[in-house]
Write a protein that holds these residues in place. Structure first.
Motif, PDB file in Angstrom:
ATOM      1  N   ASP A  19     -51.798 -14.507  53.189  1.00  0.00           N
ATOM      2  CA  ASP A  19     -51.083 -14.214  54.439  1.00  0.00           C
ATOM      3  C   ASP A  19     -49.612 -13.912  54.161  1.00  0.00           C
ATOM      4  O   ASP A  19     -49.037 -13.010  54.766  1.00  0.00           O
ATOM      5  CB  ASP A  19     -51.201 -15.381  55.419  1.00  0.00           C
ATOM      6  N   LEU A  20     -49.027 -14.674  53.245  1.00  0.00           N
ATOM      7  CA  LEU A  20     -47.633 -14.418  52.866  1.00  0.00           C
ATOM      8  C   LEU A  20     -47.524 -13.068  52.164  1.00  0.00           C
ATOM      9  O   LEU A  20     -46.577 -12.316  52.394  1.00  0.00           O
ATOM     10  CB  LEU A  20     -47.088 -15.541  51.983  1.00  0.00           C
ATOM     11  N   ALA A  21     -48.491 -12.742  51.323  1.00  0.00           N
ATOM     12  CA  ALA A  21     -48.485 -11.449  50.630  1.00  0.00           C
ATOM     13  C   ALA A  21     -48.524 -10.301  51.638  1.00  0.00           C
ATOM     14  O   ALA A  21     -47.794  -9.312  51.501  1.00  0.00           O
ATOM     15  CB  ALA A  21     -49.663 -11.361  49.665  1.00  0.00           C
ATOM     16  N   LYS A  22     -49.366 -10.428  52.670  1.00  0.00           N
ATOM     17  CA  LYS A  22     -49.445  -9.384  53.709  1.00  0.00           C
ATOM     18  C   LYS A  22     -48.115  -9.275  54.451  1.00  0.00           C
ATOM     19  O   LYS A  22     -47.640  -8.167  54.727  1.00  0.00           O
ATOM     20  CB  LYS A  22     -50.565  -9.693  54.688  1.00  0.00           C
ATOM     21  N   ALA A  23     -47.520 -10.421  54.784  1.00  0.00           N
ATOM     22  CA  ALA A  23     -46.246 -10.409  55.506  1.00  0.00           C
ATOM     23  C   ALA A  23     -45.136  -9.760  54.677  1.00  0.00           C
ATOM     24  O   ALA A  23     -44.237  -9.118  55.224  1.00  0.00           O
ATOM     25  CB  ALA A  23     -45.846 -11.825  55.895  1.00  0.00           C
ATOM     26  N   CYS A  24     -45.204  -9.938  53.370  1.00  0.00           N
ATOM     27  CA  CYS A  24     -44.181  -9.377  52.479  1.00  0.00           C
ATOM     28  C   CYS A  24     -44.538  -7.981  51.985  1.00  0.00           C
ATOM     29  O   CYS A  24     -43.768  -7.375  51.235  1.00  0.00           O
ATOM     30  CB  CYS A  24     -43.976 -10.292  51.275  1.00  0.00           C
ATOM     31  N   ASN A  25     -45.732  -7.495  52.370  1.00  0.00           N
ATOM     32  CA  ASN A  25     -46.215  -6.193  51.913  1.00  0.00           C
ATOM     33  C   ASN A  25     -46.185  -6.105  50.384  1.00  0.00           C
ATOM     34  O   ASN A  25     -45.691  -5.142  49.808  1.00  0.00           O
ATOM     35  CB  ASN A  25     -45.397  -5.065  52.550  1.00  0.00           C
ATOM     36  N   THR A  26     -46.699  -7.153  49.760  1.00  0.00           N
ATOM     37  CA  THR A  26     -46.770  -7.211  48.305  1.00  0.00           C
ATOM     38  C   THR A  26     -48.150  -7.710  47.913  1.00  0.00           C
ATOM     39  O   THR A  26     -48.965  -8.046  48.758  1.00  0.00           O
ATOM     40  CB  THR A  26     -45.644  -8.105  47.736  1.00  0.00           C
ATOM     41  N   SER A  27     -48.414  -7.771  46.635  1.00  0.00           N
ATOM     42  CA  SER A  27     -49.744  -8.162  46.170  1.00  0.00           C
ATOM     43  C   SER A  27     -49.905  -9.682  46.174  1.00  0.00           C
ATOM     44  O   SER A  27     -48.937 -10.420  45.975  1.00  0.00           O
ATOM     45  CB  SER A  27     -49.979  -7.639  44.755  1.00  0.00           C
ATOM     46  N   PRO A  28     -51.132 -10.152  46.381  1.00  0.00           N
ATOM     47  CA  PRO A  28     -51.381 -11.592  46.275  1.00  0.00           C
ATOM     48  C   PRO A  28     -51.020 -12.142  44.895  1.00  0.00           C
ATOM     49  O   PRO A  28     -50.598 -13.278  44.773  1.00  0.00           O
ATOM     50  CB  PRO A  28     -52.884 -11.715  46.549  1.00  0.00           C
ATOM     51  N   THR A  29     -51.161 -11.318  43.869  1.00  0.00           N
ATOM     52  CA  THR A  29     -50.796 -11.755  42.514  1.00  0.00           C
ATOM     53  C   THR A  29     -49.304 -12.039  42.417  1.00  0.00           C
ATOM     54  O   THR A  29     -48.895 -13.018  41.786  1.00  0.00           O
ATOM     55  CB  THR A  29     -51.198 -10.688  41.480  1.00  0.00           C
ATOM     56  N   ALA A  30     -48.488 -11.197  43.049  1.00  0.00           N
ATOM     57  CA  ALA A  30     -47.037 -11.422  43.030  1.00  0.00           C
ATOM     58  C   ALA A  30     -46.708 -12.749  43.705  1.00  0.00           C
ATOM     59  O   ALA A  30     -45.913 -13.543  43.183  1.00  0.00           O
ATOM     60  CB  ALA A  30     -46.310 -10.275  43.722  1.00  0.00           C
ATOM     61  N   VAL A  31     -47.324 -13.016  44.843  1.00  0.00           N
ATOM     62  CA  VAL A  31     -47.070 -14.267  45.561  1.00  0.00           C
ATOM     63  C   VAL A  31     -47.566 -15.454  44.734  1.00  0.00           C
ATOM     64  O   VAL A  31     -46.903 -16.485  44.652  1.00  0.00           O
ATOM     65  CB  VAL A  31     -47.724 -14.244  46.961  1.00  0.00           C
ATOM     66  N   TRP A  32     -48.712 -15.296  44.090  1.00  0.00           N
ATOM     67  CA  TRP A  32     -49.230 -16.350  43.208  1.00  0.00           C
ATOM     68  C   TRP A  32     -48.208 -16.676  42.124  1.00  0.00           C
ATOM     69  O   TRP A  32     -47.975 -17.840  41.807  1.00  0.00           O
ATOM     70  CB  TRP A  32     -50.555 -15.899  42.596  1.00  0.00           C
ATOM     71  N   MET A  33     -47.573 -15.627  41.573  1.00  0.00           N
ATOM     72  CA  MET A  33     -46.554 -15.838  40.531  1.00  0.00           C
ATOM     73  C   MET A  33     -45.354 -16.610  41.071  1.00  0.00           C
ATOM     74  O   MET A  33     -44.755 -17.403  40.353  1.00  0.00           O
ATOM     75  CB  MET A  33     -46.130 -14.500  39.922  1.00  0.00           C
ATOM     76  N   TRP A  34     -45.003 -16.398  42.349  1.00  0.00           N
ATOM     77  CA  TRP A  34     -43.905 -17.154  42.959  1.00  0.00           C
ATOM     78  C   TRP A  34     -44.256 -18.634  42.975  1.00  0.00           C
ATOM     79  O   TRP A  34     -43.433 -19.475  42.651  1.00  0.00           O
ATOM     80  CB  TRP A  34     -43.649 -16.710  44.389  1.00  0.00           C
ATOM     81  N   PHE A  35     -45.481 -18.937  43.370  1.00  0.00           N
ATOM     82  CA  PHE A  35     -45.907 -20.326  43.521  1.00  0.00           C
ATOM     83  C   PHE A  35     -46.211 -20.998  42.191  1.00  0.00           C
ATOM     84  O   PHE A  35     -46.231 -22.223  42.113  1.00  0.00           O
ATOM     85  CB  PHE A  35     -47.130 -20.421  44.450  1.00  0.00           C
ATOM     86  N   GLU A  36     -46.453 -20.223  41.154  1.00  0.00           N
ATOM     87  CA  GLU A  36     -46.705 -20.790  39.823  1.00  0.00           C
ATOM     88  C   GLU A  36     -45.420 -20.997  39.032  1.00  0.00           C
ATOM     89  O   GLU A  36     -45.452 -21.553  37.946  1.00  0.00           O
ATOM     90  CB  GLU A  36     -47.669 -19.900  39.035  1.00  0.00           C
ATOM     91  N   GLY A  37     -44.304 -20.534  39.554  1.00  0.00           N
ATOM     92  CA  GLY A  37     -43.032 -20.695  38.858  1.00  0.00           C
ATOM     93  C   GLY A  37     -42.766 -19.605  37.842  1.00  0.00           C
ATOM     94  O   GLY A  37     -41.845 -19.705  37.047  1.00  0.00           O
ATOM     95  N   LYS A  38     -43.565 -18.560  37.848  1.00  0.00           N
ATOM     96  CA  LYS A  38     -43.374 -17.459  36.903  1.00  0.00           C
ATOM     97  C   LYS A  38     -42.287 -16.496  37.380  1.00  0.00           C
ATOM     98  O   LYS A  38     -41.779 -15.709  36.610  1.00  0.00           O
ATOM     99  CB  LYS A  38     -44.691 -16.728  36.668  1.00  0.00           C
ATOM    100  N   THR A  39     -41.950 -16.579  38.654  1.00  0.00           N
ATOM    101  CA  THR A  39     -40.857 -15.796  39.221  1.00  0.00           C
ATOM    102  C   THR A  39     -39.708 -16.767  39.499  1.00  0.00           C
ATOM    103  O   THR A  39     -39.912 -17.793  40.127  1.00  0.00           O
ATOM    104  CB  THR A  39     -41.295 -15.117  40.536  1.00  0.00           C
ATOM    105  N   VAL A  40     -38.525 -16.426  39.026  1.00  0.00           N
ATOM    106  CA  VAL A  40     -37.381 -17.330  39.146  1.00  0.00           C
ATOM    107  C   VAL A  40     -36.670 -17.188  40.483  1.00  0.00           C
ATOM    108  O   VAL A  40     -36.163 -18.157  41.022  1.00  0.00           O
ATOM    109  CB  VAL A  40     -36.392 -17.091  37.980  1.00  0.00           C
ATOM    110  N   SER A  41     -36.628 -15.970  41.036  1.00  0.00           N
ATOM    111  CA  SER A  41     -35.905 -15.778  42.293  1.00  0.00           C
ATOM    112  C   SER A  41     -36.525 -14.647  43.097  1.00  0.00           C
ATOM    113  O   SER A  41     -37.179 -13.770  42.557  1.00  0.00           O
ATOM    114  CB  SER A  41     -34.427 -15.472  42.027  1.00  0.00           C
ATOM    115  N   LEU A  42     -36.292 -14.702  44.397  1.00  0.00           N
ATOM    116  CA  LEU A  42     -36.688 -13.631  45.305  1.00  0.00           C
ATOM    117  C   LEU A  42     -35.431 -12.949  45.803  1.00  0.00           C
ATOM    118  O   LEU A  42     -34.413 -13.602  46.020  1.00  0.00           O
ATOM    119  CB  LEU A  42     -37.447 -14.192  46.507  1.00  0.00           C
TER     120      LEU A  42
END
Length: 168
Positions: A83-106
């Motif tokens: 749902d967050l991925a749809k709201a951000c118009n990005t891939s679920p994989t990108a959002v998964w990376m945010w929640f896994e700590g693989k992305t440092v900042s938005l």
């Protein structure tokens, strides 16, 4: 790009890396100490409280976890990353990376869209500083500051432009 800008960027990146390492080390030490004493695993809320107490900034992953807890409490339903991925118009994989700590900042549109979807302030999501969200009663604060109030002085102002007579 001039060298001072490169130096500033390198300095900011090094600071972020050191903050993340300090955060990870501190969280690891907390979890190890708690497990050694036979305690239950620490919740993300307990870890966040302890990090704030000692002044170590929360990582994006931790800020997202706190925002999701607040969102689930407010919406009274489970949170799904898709749902967050749809709201951000990005891939679920990108959002998964945010929640896994693989992305440092938005940044940019992802930061604004995620903050809007989660009902929190973008500055808090980006940096962990400032206020997390406006509460339902209009008081602004983080989850642990719901009863905090800010008093703002009321001021009045009058303006005058001379006596109103024209001089010769």
């Amino acid at each position: 790009m001039n060298t001072s800008k490169l130096g500033d960027q390198a300095s900011k990146q090094r600071r972020k890396t050191l903050e993340k390492r300090a955060n990870d080390d501190f969280v690891g030490a907390l979890e190890h100490h708690n497990a050694k004493d036979g305690g239950d695993p620490l919740s993300s809320d307990e870890i966040g409280e302890e990090l704030r107490r000692v002044g170590i900034p929360l990582t994006l992953k931790q800020r997202l976890q706190e925002a999701v807890v607040a969102w689930e409490n407010r919406e009274n339903r489970p949170f799904y990353q898709v749902d967050l991925a749809k709201a951000c118009n990005t891939s679920p994989t990108a959002v998964w990376m945010w929640f896994e700590g693989k992305t440092v900042s938005l940044r940019g549109k992802n930061l604004l869209a995620a903050a809007t979807f989660l009902g929190i302030f973008p500055q808090w999501l980006a940096t962990g500083t400032g206020l997390m969200f406006p509460t339902s009663d209009g008081v602004i604060g983080t989850a642990d500051q719901k009863d905090a109030y800010a008093f703002i002085n009321q001021m009045s102002l009058e303006v005058a432009c001379g006596t109103g007579q024209q001089s010769e």
